[in-house]
Enzyme design. Structure first.
Site, PDB file in Angstrom:
ATOM      1  N   SER A   1     -22.786   5.029 -26.269  1.00  0.00           N
ATOM      2  CA  SER A   1     -23.456   4.126 -25.618  1.00  0.00           C
ATOM      3  C   SER A   1     -24.276   4.622 -24.533  1.00  0.00           C
ATOM      4  CB  SER A   1     -22.370   3.178 -25.013  1.00  0.00           C
ATOM      5  OG  SER A   1     -21.373   3.967 -23.926  1.00  0.00           O
TER       6      SER A   1
ATOM      7  N   LYS B   1     -20.160  -2.576 -17.221  1.00  0.00           N
ATOM      8  CA  LYS B   1     -21.215  -1.373 -16.772  1.00  0.00           C
ATOM      9  C   LYS B   1     -22.109  -2.002 -15.551  1.00  0.00           C
ATOM     10  CE  LYS B   1     -20.679   0.945 -21.267  1.00  0.00           C
ATOM     11  NZ  LYS B   1     -21.359   1.218 -22.710  1.00  0.00           N
TER      12      LYS B   1
END
Length: 800
Positions: free
Chosen positions: A646, A689
């Site tokens: 990611s 996040k």
């Protein structure tokens, strides 16, 4: 330059309108029967329980939070209620082979009747035998037999004695037996007088004595046979008396159980045993049968289904070998271990015979031989009660070996998906025995049809946990939270464990507020309290960033440096944390060094992401020539493992910045993976996040242009917390969806990325042109170092 608009508040959070909920409180809703969105599970369970073929047992797999056991139990209870109760099973003494207990199958409820009948038979033995041996008739007939034996013995001896007297010889009884001696005038001769007799007379006397001694010896030799005859007559007398006393009860029992051949056969064997052991049943001094003999007539009712309604459902929470197949207990007697039929104990397979057995897959695999024992039973169709010591050959002493009991049981294993796939791959027997896969859905669709069903599910959970009813605002907030738990605006979590816990805590806060029902603010209080309790490490991480211990820049610009985002999972709690990603670039042979991998801290997926970005750079900027680049990329201040791809978008941006010598905006953070064509791909944990970088930015001061770049494919996965929604609505925190690396570059640098023309040349002044020019410089340096010729260039800088 691409104009990318930040997401609106409706795009980062999907609200549930109270107008879509046609009720005031969940008290108005009916309880939910079947689970929401698990139609495939119900069809699989219906098929698995209805099919009777061998091997069609069920494996229920799904996430740990789903109420798998509860659903399985409720479904099986409905199914079992329509089925007949299975038979009873008993163990009785095998009188011909005491070590082989006999199993008897009886109609449900008949086991108790047989046990009562045999207990009554034992009482008949205990009282009737003693009464028989104490009766006058028995004593009289016994005396007659003994007198007759003594008279026959005495008559034979008298005949020998009379014959001896006629020959002048006396038959004398001594303590040691019998002896013969000569007579004179009716008196036994003294030895001296006997020696004075003429030799001829002594010889005649001695010959006669020898003849008489032979007859006496013959008579004495007949005594054992006569005593044996006496014992036989006494035995027959005892048998006759016992049969006289017990014949009626045995005949009555046989008539009562004439429909059960196994029971009548056992009663015949019991009668023969009584006859064969009549003397032993008399006991010492006529005190009656000893208990050790009476216990052999007792019935061990192994499985009692007298009160069972429908098919049995058994859940064994400790599936050891003994708990599955049963065991044989022992007692200490006179310093030695002793066992009998009454000490045979059933296992879960016995109790579930004719019904359903629910087992936890992880637990049965953790106990020695339990899994193998279960497979053996399912393959053979019968249960053999045997201890692990005997299975492994650790003991050689004889013990009971009960007859195997045939079983017809549907086994339902409940476990995680990983266990199912591991067993299917490594155990060749598994798919032969568990052919029905019951796979729980992790998520269900969040649509209009399911909203009311989900509300009914919440109402059912609230009633089961004893919490107050929920009003519409609380149900709407729970639905929103369920979408967050599923990481998808279009889905709702199927895991009711967390929902049950949140409801219980919301009920607590409603009680503190003295409210009769749960509202949205109580649900929000419960969610915040749960996060606060689990947030120690998140708070510590924010403190380290605030104090400068961990370096993260949220303002200005920096070369070859970008804010990457990662997710930390601790139990059920996870949070996002920004990390500084840096890169370096210099002339080289086209190698991109993954420092995390070189330090053995990077996982294989992260290493794959670095390889993909290196190939993306090579194919885009050096598709027809050698890439002269030596670059490195690293997560700064990362001392644990790094896994996942990611961060590959952020790593690409940092590396391109290092090559082009163009600074990147530090008030933006980046997450997303890329493929070899530069397309940005979806990643997990995007909500956490965003919130992690938001917390760092808010902690650093005023939010101005701060934001996060996310893959456009992740927009539907956003369910950010209320504080983020407020700042997004005010335009102070921005979330940008990107689909290609160039879009991220433009947002991070403020420059146009630039697209190549037909010759593959990027426009002047564009970011990509700077990257291409810089790589060309690296190439010239590399060729110069190798002594190669420099290519000629036109006015635009292209090679000619």
């Amino acid at each position: 330059m691409t104009d990318i608009e930040p997401l609106g508040v409706d795009q980062v959070y999907r609200y549930c309108s109270e107008e879509d909920l046609a009720f005031h409180t969940t008290d108005e809703l009916e309880p939910l029967g079947d689970p929401v969105g698990q139609e495939r599970v119900l069809r699989a369970m219906r098929f698995g329980t209805e099919i009777g073929n061998h091997g069609f047992n069920l494996f229920v797999l799904g996430p740990r939070g789903a109420d798998r056991h509860g659903l399985v139990r409720r479904f099986l209870e409905q199914r079992a209620a329509t089925q007949p109760a299975p038979p009873d099973w008993c163990y009785v003494q095998n009188f011909s082979d005491p070590n082989r207990a006999i199993a008897i199958r009886l109609k449900a409820g008949d086991g108790q009747r047989l046990r009562r009948d045999m207990d009554g038979f034992i009482e008949e033995l205990r009282t009737g035998v003693a009464a028989v041996f104490e009766s006058e008739e028995y004593q009289s007939r016994m005396q007659e037999i003994q007198d007759e034996f003594e008279q026959r013995q005495q008559k034979a001896l008298n005949a020998i004695g009379e014959e001896a007297r006629e020959s002048g010889i006396a038959l004398i009884t001594t303590p040691g037996g019998f002896t013969l001696a000569p007579l004179r005038d009716g008196e036994v001769m003294d030895p001296e007088d006997y020696q004075q007799l003429p030799d001829e007379q002594r010889e005649k006397i001695e010959a006669r004595i020898a003849e008489l001694q032979k007859k006496l010896q013959q008579q004495i030799q007949r005594v054992p046979a006569q005593r044996k005859e006496l014992r036989n007559r006494i035995r027959k007398l005892n048998e006759e008396m016992i049969l006289f006393a017990l014949g009626g009860p045995i005949r009555e029992l046989k008539e009562r159980w004439s429909h059960e051949p196994d029971v009548t056969a056992h009663l015949d064997a019991a009668r023969e045993f009584v006859v064969d052991n009549a003397e032993a049943l008399q006991g010492r001094r006529g005190g009656g049968p000893p208990e050790i003999l009476l216990e052999q007539f007792r019935v061990n009712l192994l499985v009692d289904n007298a009160n069972t309604q429908g098919a049995p459902i058994v859940y064994e929470d400790l599936p050891t070998h003994n708990h599955l197949v049963g065991k044989i207990e022992h007692r200490m007697r006179n310093g030695a271990l002793y066992t009998d039929v009454s000490m045979i104990r059933p296992g879960a397979l016995h109790r579930a015979n004719g019904g359903y057995l629910i087992l936890d897959a992880r637990r049965i695999l953790s106990h020695p031989m339990a899994w193998e024992s279960l497979k053996r039973v399912l393959f053979s169709g019968d249960v053999r009660i045997e201890s692990l010591e005997r299975v492994y050959g650790l003991v050689s002493t004889t013990s009971l070996q009960p007859e195997n009991i045939p079983v017809s049981v549907k086994v339902v294993l409940v476990g995680e998906r990983l266990l199912y796939y591991l067993l299917a791959h490594y155990d060749p027997d598994f798919l032969e025995l568990f052919k029905v896969e019951v796979d729980f859905a992790d998520h269900i669709d969040r649509d209009t049809d399911n909203l009311l069903l989900y509300a009914r599910m919440l109402a059912t959970l609230a009633r089961q946990s004893g919490t107050p009813a929920l009003d519409r605002s609380a149900v709407a907030r729970m639905i929103e939270h369920a979408s967050r738990l599923s990481d998808d605006q279009r889905k709702l979590t199927a895991s009711d464990r967390v929902l049950r816990d949140v409801l219980a805590e919301a009920g607590y806060w409603a009680g503190k507020a003295q409210s009769s029902h749960i509202s949205a603010e109580h649900v929000q209080s419960a969610i915040e309290a749960r996060n606060e309790r689990a947030g120690r490490l998140r708070a510590a991480s924010l403190e380290q960033i605030d104090r400068g211990t961990v370096l993260v820049s949220v303002s200005g610009q920096a070369m070859a440096q970008v804010n990457g985002l990662s997710v930390i999972q601790l139990g059920d709690f996870r949070f996002g944390r920004p990390s500084r990603i840096t890169a370096t670039a210099r002339p080289g042979n086209g190698q991109v060094v993954d420092i995390e991998r070189e330090a053995k801290l990077g996982g294989p997926i992260h290493s794959k992401g670095v390889l993909i970005l290196s190939r993306f750079i090579a194919s885009r900027y050096a598709s027809s020539k050698e890439l002269s680049l030596s670059a490195s990329v690293v997560f700064e201040q990362s001392y644990g493992g790094v896994e996942g791809d990611s961060a590959s978008l952020a790593e690409t941006c940092a590396m391109l910045s290092a090559i082009a010598q163009v600074p990147l905006n530090q008030f933006l953070a980046v997450t997303g993976s890329i493929n070899q064509h530069g397309q940005v791909q979806a990643v997990g944990g995007v909500t956490e996040k965003i919130e992690g970088f938001f917390d760092v930015c808010r902690q650093a001061g005023d939010l101005a242009e701060h934001g996060v770049l996310i893959p456009a494919a992740n927009v539907d996965h956003l369910m950010v917390k209320p504080e983020v929604c407020e700042e997004v609505a005010e335009g102070r925190f921005r979330i940008y969806p990107v689909t290609f690396v160039d879009e991220a570059i433009e947002l991070l640098t403020g420059l146009t990325a630039g697209q190549p023309d037909a010759k593959g040349t990027f426009p002047k002044g564009s970011f990509n042109r700077r990257v291409a020019d810089r790589l060309e410089t690296f190439s010239r340096i590399a060729r110069k170092n190798r002594g190669g010729k420099q290519p000629r260039r036109d006015d635009d800088g292209d090679e000619t």
